[in-house]
Design an enzyme around this catalytic site. Structure first.
Site, PDB file in Angstrom:
ATOM      1  CD  GLU A  97     156.029 -45.515 -34.420  1.00 18.15           C
ATOM      2  OE1 GLU A  97     156.384 -44.921 -33.383  1.00 18.15           O
ATOM      3  OE2 GLU A  97     155.142 -46.386 -34.439  1.00 18.15           O
ATOM      4  CG  ASP A 149     146.042 -42.272 -38.937  1.00 14.32           C
ATOM      5  OD1 ASP A 149     145.011 -41.596 -38.964  1.00 14.32           O
ATOM      6  OD2 ASP A 149     146.215 -43.265 -39.674  1.00 14.32           O
ATOM      7  CG  PHE A 150     151.119 -44.592 -36.116  1.00 14.25           C
ATOM      8  CD1 PHE A 150     149.848 -44.266 -35.665  1.00 14.25           C
ATOM      9  CD2 PHE A 150     151.450 -45.951 -36.209  1.00 14.25           C
ATOM     10  CE1 PHE A 150     148.923 -45.243 -35.333  1.00 14.25           C
ATOM     11  CE2 PHE A 150     150.531 -46.928 -35.871  1.00 14.25           C
ATOM     12  CZ  PHE A 150     149.277 -46.585 -35.440  1.00 14.25           C
ATOM     13  CD  GLU A 198     155.839 -49.676 -34.574  1.00  9.52           C
ATOM     14  OE1 GLU A 198     154.638 -49.692 -34.829  1.00  9.52           O
ATOM     15  OE2 GLU A 198     156.477 -48.616 -34.377  1.00  9.52           O
ATOM     16  CG  PHE A 233     147.573 -47.597 -38.772  1.00  5.58           C
ATOM     17  CD1 PHE A 233     146.339 -47.841 -39.366  1.00  5.58           C
ATOM     18  CD2 PHE A 233     148.123 -48.586 -37.974  1.00  5.58           C
ATOM     19  CE1 PHE A 233     145.675 -49.048 -39.168  1.00  5.58           C
ATOM     20  CE2 PHE A 233     147.465 -49.790 -37.767  1.00  5.58           C
ATOM     21  CZ  PHE A 233     146.233 -50.027 -38.370  1.00  5.58           C
ATOM     22  CG  HIS A 292     144.733 -46.735 -35.776  1.00  4.23           C
ATOM     23  ND1 HIS A 292     144.839 -46.038 -34.601  1.00  4.23           N
ATOM     24  CD2 HIS A 292     145.618 -47.758 -35.667  1.00  4.23           C
ATOM     25  CE1 HIS A 292     145.736 -46.617 -33.821  1.00  4.23           C
ATOM     26  NE2 HIS A 292     146.229 -47.664 -34.450  1.00  4.23           N
TER      27      HIS A 292
HETATM   28  C1  TPP Z   1     152.876 -44.550 -32.628  1.00  2.12           C
HETATM   29  C2  TPP Z   1     152.281 -45.892 -32.794  1.00  2.12           C
HETATM   30  N1  TPP Z   1     153.034 -46.872 -33.322  1.00  2.12           N
HETATM   31  C3  TPP Z   1     152.513 -48.103 -33.488  1.00  2.12           C
HETATM   32  C4  TPP Z   1     151.227 -48.358 -33.150  1.00  2.12           C
HETATM   33  C5  TPP Z   1     150.626 -49.725 -33.403  1.00  2.12           C
HETATM   34  N2  TPP Z   1     150.454 -50.441 -32.147  1.00  2.12           N
HETATM   35  C6  TPP Z   1     149.301 -50.395 -31.475  1.00  2.12           C
HETATM   36  S1  TPP Z   1     149.396 -51.186 -30.023  1.00  2.12           S
HETATM   37  C7  TPP Z   1     150.990 -51.628 -30.283  1.00  2.12           C
HETATM   38  C8  TPP Z   1     151.723 -52.424 -29.268  1.00  2.12           C
HETATM   39  C9  TPP Z   1     151.726 -51.757 -27.953  1.00  2.12           C
HETATM   40  O1  TPP Z   1     152.403 -52.524 -27.030  1.00  2.12           O
HETATM   41  P1  TPP Z   1     152.408 -52.140 -25.507  1.00  2.12           P
HETATM   42  O2  TPP Z   1     152.766 -50.713 -25.343  1.00  2.12           O
HETATM   43  O3  TPP Z   1     153.251 -53.128 -24.815  1.00  2.12           O
HETATM   44  O4  TPP Z   1     150.890 -52.280 -25.056  1.00  2.12           O
HETATM   45  P2  TPP Z   1     150.000 -53.599 -25.001  1.00  2.12           P
HETATM   46  O5  TPP Z   1     149.358 -53.714 -26.346  1.00  2.12           O
HETATM   47  O6  TPP Z   1     150.855 -54.743 -24.700  1.00  2.12           O
HETATM   48  O7  TPP Z   1     149.009 -53.312 -23.939  1.00  2.12           O
HETATM   49  C10 TPP Z   1     151.431 -51.136 -31.496  1.00  2.12           C
HETATM   50  C11 TPP Z   1     152.773 -51.338 -32.062  1.00  2.12           C
HETATM   51  C12 TPP Z   1     150.462 -47.305 -32.623  1.00  2.12           C
HETATM   52  N3  TPP Z   1     149.181 -47.466 -32.298  1.00  2.12           N
HETATM   53  N4  TPP Z   1     151.019 -46.101 -32.443  1.00  2.12           N
END
Ligand code: TPP
Ligand code: MG
Lengths: 330, 339, 339
Positions: free
Chosen positions: C76, C101-102, C33, C99, C145
């Site tokens: 993922e 944790d994911f 990502e 992370f 995290h």
């Molecule tokens: C399983 C997982 N993968 C990746 C992340 C890292 N991460 C946190 S927020 C995010 C983007 C989320 O995008 P969206 O669902 O569109 O929500 P927004 O931030 O735009 O509100 C990512 C990739 C995570 N927290 N959990």
């Protein structure tokens, strides 16, 4: 659609409270007072508020890493929220959760979530409870556009549909997942239409217009309460801040931001109610002032609260467990 | 020189305006409408491009949208076509369609293919002036557009662009003009509803109890939406419009107010409306719904009139186009030795 | 050959390892990502793209293009699984699990697919892939995290696991991991990214499965992992002031484990403390203790002491998080108990 005066006042108050909370959190974070990651909801207020306007404390929501707005719309105490963000003992999660895991089950708020896609299955569970016990509770699952690509989201939508669970999926499409535009991460960038694959209604809603959200969500929630099953609402809006505090937002152009700020949900609400003579300017200004006061009080409360005692690290892991096995080995 | 004549001097160009938001409103929830997914719109445009190229069209102007309907349609296909984005600053609202249509009208394309329902075509009609529309139904309420395959729409548009059709294939549709304090502010293609709602909200109208009156531009049997009320009362298709007052008093009619939503609507009175007639809107508070969508909030001080105009947009009727083209032998070629 | 070294951060060292291996081997690809960032956004293609949320993969996309530096959706299970599939069939993918944790989201692809394929296929396949992932508390990132969780992976047959503590080791171990023919979990501690150290130019390998004595001593062996190596070194410095000379063994690889290094240090000092930020149950720390008891029992003059995180998730509040993370004071106290 009729919206009682008191409800209109509530909608406005919650939206400005969210905005003021987030603006203040941005400041406090910049001043180095808040640890960890902070994801702000400013710009998307109409979604949380328009949806939660139809819920009671007995209904449930699941939230995302961008969860402050959902908390406030669901009625979580702002002082306790602010204290949580400061990591204080008086925080709504006693300082254990922080911004990304803020929650208050007493208010039906089943948690912000550090795991993208963590919420949808949980919402199904809350819906399953309501269905099993024959209550009229509903569960609303907020998720981002990015979360729409997570397997759990698809599995949860299918599950909710086959079991006709009282769940409303509210996809907050703010056009980006971190720095990735949704037109890239989504093969057919059309999230509402995915509902068809799960035999549920899928509706595209202007997420910057609280009246549009209010009306569509009201219908979806009423349908869920009637036992007719889940709905997917795709609400388009824009986040004003970066993905998290510290993001330089290099991926968006100023023109794009300007275009969206023209459609500010709070501004649009004011124009509507003022032109209709539903609420007066004085009334709205008084709410603004009260909200500012509430936020200042919340920060004061948070700052003057104590940090949790270190050994509190060991509490709340289990309901029952030999304490000596939680602590360090030596 | 009319714009139509200008267009014929630049044969071979056509516009496409495809609305990615069409077919997804709240009527999936409050009625039983299908979601029109954008991938299907891509496939429709792809077939339209096939029809256009077959008729020799080499340049297509399109409205860039958030989904990229037209660009996706051209991906992986070997169309011998130049695709040119219409230079409008995209706001991703209905005004994009209007701006795009007026750009097309000013730049001498032969016609514009639209994908959407009544609402989309209303936006295009606001900007298109004398530019003919070839409307393909992909909306929720589709009284205005044709339920026609993209291939057919593309071929018909291509025939027009190639100069193979004359004006007899074009149909002039009526429209309803909304005047506020002496200024023309908007139009509707099918109907204007006077609603007691206070908020634009989720836009669509599905509860007849919130409606005070409906003005239709034309009485058309077999349609869905508020216009169905007029059709139920005045069985003969007529070139005139109608004004229907909702409320108890006279009769009740059973009508499809939205896809899958068949309701009884109490009617107090109704009248025919002729082109040129003006109806003064007295109701306050009042929201005007144009073509089934709440659009305009009316303030107490406004003087609002709705006027039926016979000179709405021009529409290319694919059936008329095909029969005219067949008469001219457009599809027939001599046998050649290569066969 | 003269090898020049310069001072790089841990973050830069990782970036350089990726860059060198991608230059050397066209089958090496990156995915995750925002590892490039801003996919499809033209104005940041060369600069300004994220390169991961903490900038570890920054600017790799400018050199290698989006064909080899792939932004992924938040899926993922799909992209880590795709890395497995690509590895089995000829690429050397480096996937980023942002992370650790994911891992719950994609664990099946890691442990049932990636880790077991070779065995279940009777040795006819290999899975040369790396999963880079961020670990560790100290950032206030709280429960989902901040974990270390490498013990989970070290537990699984088929996976290798490494956790560098210095920029030098980060670069050398990552190059080794990419060249390794087995799936390797590569754990990067988020609190070390800004730490600097001498790093040679050009490529070199730190062999997987080899621990490193970061400080020699005669009185006690402190085995530590990742960021805890620095905590152990700080403790050793303080102990030295008290006349106790600790030997600090940086494990570097968690699986395979450098048993000889641990045992030979133990043979010398006859006392063992293990410092580990991971939760203690069924952990790498517990495994080292078991090793000492099992194969080094005769060397031991005192009980083995573990200094670990408690058996709790990582708390948010700074006061709680400080309690959670092992400190030099706690290491010193543990040493004093047995020396
Ligand atoms: C399983 C997982 N993968 C990746 C992340 C890292 N991460 C946190 S927020 C995010 C983007 C989320 O995008 P969206 O669902 O569109 O929500 P927004 O931030 O735009 O509100 C990512 C990739 C995570 N927290 N959990
Ligand atoms: Mg998003």
């Amino acid at each position: 659609m009729e919206i009682p005066r008191e409800k209109l006042r509530w909608i406005y108050e919650r939206m400005v409270l969210i905005r003021a909370f987030e603006d203040r959190v941005a400041q406090e974070f910049a001043a180095g007072k808040l640890p960890g990651f902070v994801h702000l909801y400013a710009g998307e207020e109409a979604i949380a508020v328009g949806v939660c306007a139809h819920l009671t404390d007995r209904d449930y929501i699941t939230s995302t890493h961008r969860g402050h707005g959902h908390c406030i719309a669901k009625g979580v105490d702002v002082k306790a929220m602010m204290a949580e963000l400061f990591g204080k003992a008086t925080g709504v999660c006693k300082g254990k959760g922080g911004s990304m895991h803020i929650a208050d089950v007493d208010k039906g708020m089943l948690g912000a979530n550090g795991i993208v896609g963590g919420g949808p299955p949980i919402a199904c569970g809350a819906g399953l409870m309501a269905k099993t016990l024959g209550t009229d509770q509903v569960a609303v699952c907020f998720l981002g556009d990015g979360a729409a690509e997570q397997g759990t989201t698809h599995e949860a939508m299918n599950l909710a549909a086959i079991w006709k669970l009282p769940v409303v999926f509210v996809c907050e499409n703010n056009l980006y997942a971190e720095s990735t535009p949704w037109t890239y991460h989504c093969a057919a960038p059309d999230i509402a239409s995915r509902a068809a694959a799960y035999d549920m209604p899928g509706v595209l809603v202007d997420g910057t217009d609280v009246f549009a959200v209010y009306e569509a969500a009201g219908e979806a929630i009423a349908r869920a309460r009637r036992g007719e099953g889940p709905t997917l609402l795709e609400c388009r809006a824009f986040r004003y801040y970066g993905h998290f505090q510290g993001d330089a937002v290099s991926y968006r152009t100023p023109e794009e931001e300007a275009a969206y700020r023209q459609r500010d949900p709070i501004q649009r609400f004011r124009e509507t109610v003022l032109s209709q003579g539903l609420l007066s300017e004085d009334e709205l200004d008084a709410i603004d002032a009260a909200v500012q006061h509430e936020i200042s009080e919340a920060v004061r409360f948070a700052e003057s609260s104590p940090l949790p005692p270190p050994e509190d690290c060991l509490t709340d892991v289990y309901v029952s467990y030999p304490v000596e096995q939680l602590a360090f080995r030596h | 020189m009319s714009e139509r004549q200008q267009a014929s001097r630049a044969p071979g160009t056509v516009g496409i305006i495809a609305n990615p938001a069409a077919g997804k409103d709240v009527r999936r929830l409050v009625a039983l409408a299908s979601t029109f997914d954008n991938q299907e719109k891509v496939r429709i445009v792809r077939r339209a491009l096939a029809g256009l190229t077959a008729m020799g069209v080499r340049r297509v102007y399109y409205l860039p949208d958030s989904f990229g309907i037209v660009t996706r349609a051209a991906e992986n296909s070997r169309f011998d076509l130049e695709l040119v984005p219409i230079p409008v600053a995209c706001t991703f609202t209905a005004s994009d369609s209007e701006q795009a249509a007026s750009w097309l009208a000013a730049h001498g394309v032969a016609c514009v293919i639209t994908l959407g329902g009544d609402g989309t075509n209303r936006a295009v009609a606001r900007g298109c002036r004398e530019l003919p529309l070839v409307p393909i139904a992909t909306g929720t309420n589709n009284v205005f557009p044709y339920l026609v395959d993209g291939t057919i729409a593309g071929l018909a548009a291509g025939l027009l662009a190639a100069g193979q059709l004359d004006e007899t294939c074009l149909e002039r549709r009526p429209c309803l003009e909304v005047w506020i304090d002496g200024t023309l502010v908007d139009i509707a293609l099918i109907d204007v509803a006077v609603s007691r709602e206070r908020f634009l909200g989720a836009r669509a109208i599905w509860d007849p109890n919130t409606v005070q009156q409906v003005i239709v531009s034309r009485v058309i049997p077999g349609v869905i939406g508020l216009a169905a009320v007029a059709a139920a009362l005045c069985p003969i298709p007529s070139p005139t419009g109608a004004l229907v007052e909702f409320g108890t008093g006279s009769v009740c009619v059973t009508v499809p107010l939205a896809p899958g939503l068949v309701t009884t609507v109490p009617v107090r009175a109704w009248n025919m409306v002729s082109p040129g007639d003006e109806i003064v809107i007295e109701q306050r508070p009042c929201i005007l719904a144009l073509d089934g969508e709440r659009e305009l909030r009316i303030e107490d001080s406004h003087r609002v009139t709705v006027r039926l105009s016979a000179s709405g947009p021009l529409v290319l009727d694919p059936r008329l186009a095909f029969s005219a083209a067949a008469k001219r032998g457009c599809f027939v070629m001599p046998l050649t030795s290569t066969m | 050959m003269v090898v020049t070294t310069r001072v790089l951060s841990y973050r830069q060292a990782i970036n350089e390892a990726l860059r060198l291996e991608m230059r050397r081997d066209p089958t090496v690809i990156l995915m995750g990502e925002d590892v490039a960032g801003g996919a499809t956004i033209k104005h940041i293609e060369q600069e300004g793209a994220w390169g991961g949320p903490l900038g570890v993969t920054k600017s790799l996309v400018s050199e290698f293009g989006r064909q080899r530096v792939l932004d992924t959706p938040i899926s993922e299970a799909a992209f880590i699984g795709a890395a497995v599939g690509a590895a089995v069939t000829g690429l050397r993918p480096v996937a980023e699990l942002m992370f650790v944790d994911f891992f719950g989201v994609c664990m099946d692809q890691i442990f049932n697919q990636g880790a077991k394929l070779r065995y279940m296929f009777g040795g006819k396949a290999k899975v040369p892939m790396v999963i880079r992932t961020m670990i560790g508390a100290g950032f206030g990132a709280a429960g989902q995290h901040s974990g270390c969780h490498y013990s989970v992976f070290a537990h699984m047959p088929g996976l290798k696991a490494v956790a560098p503590a210095t920029p030098y080791d980060a670069k050398g171990l990552l190059i080794a991991a990419i060249r390794d023919d087995d799936p390797v979990m590569f754990f990067e501690h988020k609190m070390l990214y800004d730490m600097t150290g001498e790093v040679p130019e050009g490529d070199y390998v730190v062999p997987i499965g080899k621990a490193d004595v970061k400080r020699e001593g005669s009185d006690v062996t402190i085995v530590a992992i990742s960021r805890m190596v620095h905590i152990a070194l700080e403790a050793a410095k303080r102990l030295s002031g008290e006349g106790i000379e600790a030997e600090v063994v940086d494990l570097r690889s968690l699986s395979p484990l450098d048993e000889d290094a641990v045992l030979s240090s133990l043979a010398k000092t006859r006392r063992l403390v293990v410092v580990d930020e991971d939760n203690p149950r069924c952990s790498v720390a517990a495994d080292i203790a078991a090793l000492a008891v099992d194969k080094g029992f005769d060397y031991l003059d005192a009980p083995v002491k573990l200094v670990t995180a408690p058996h709790t998730p990582v708390p948010f509040s700074p006061s709680l998080e400080r309690y959670y993370i092992p400190t030099p004071e706690r290491v010193v106290a543990a040493v004093r108990e047995i020396v």
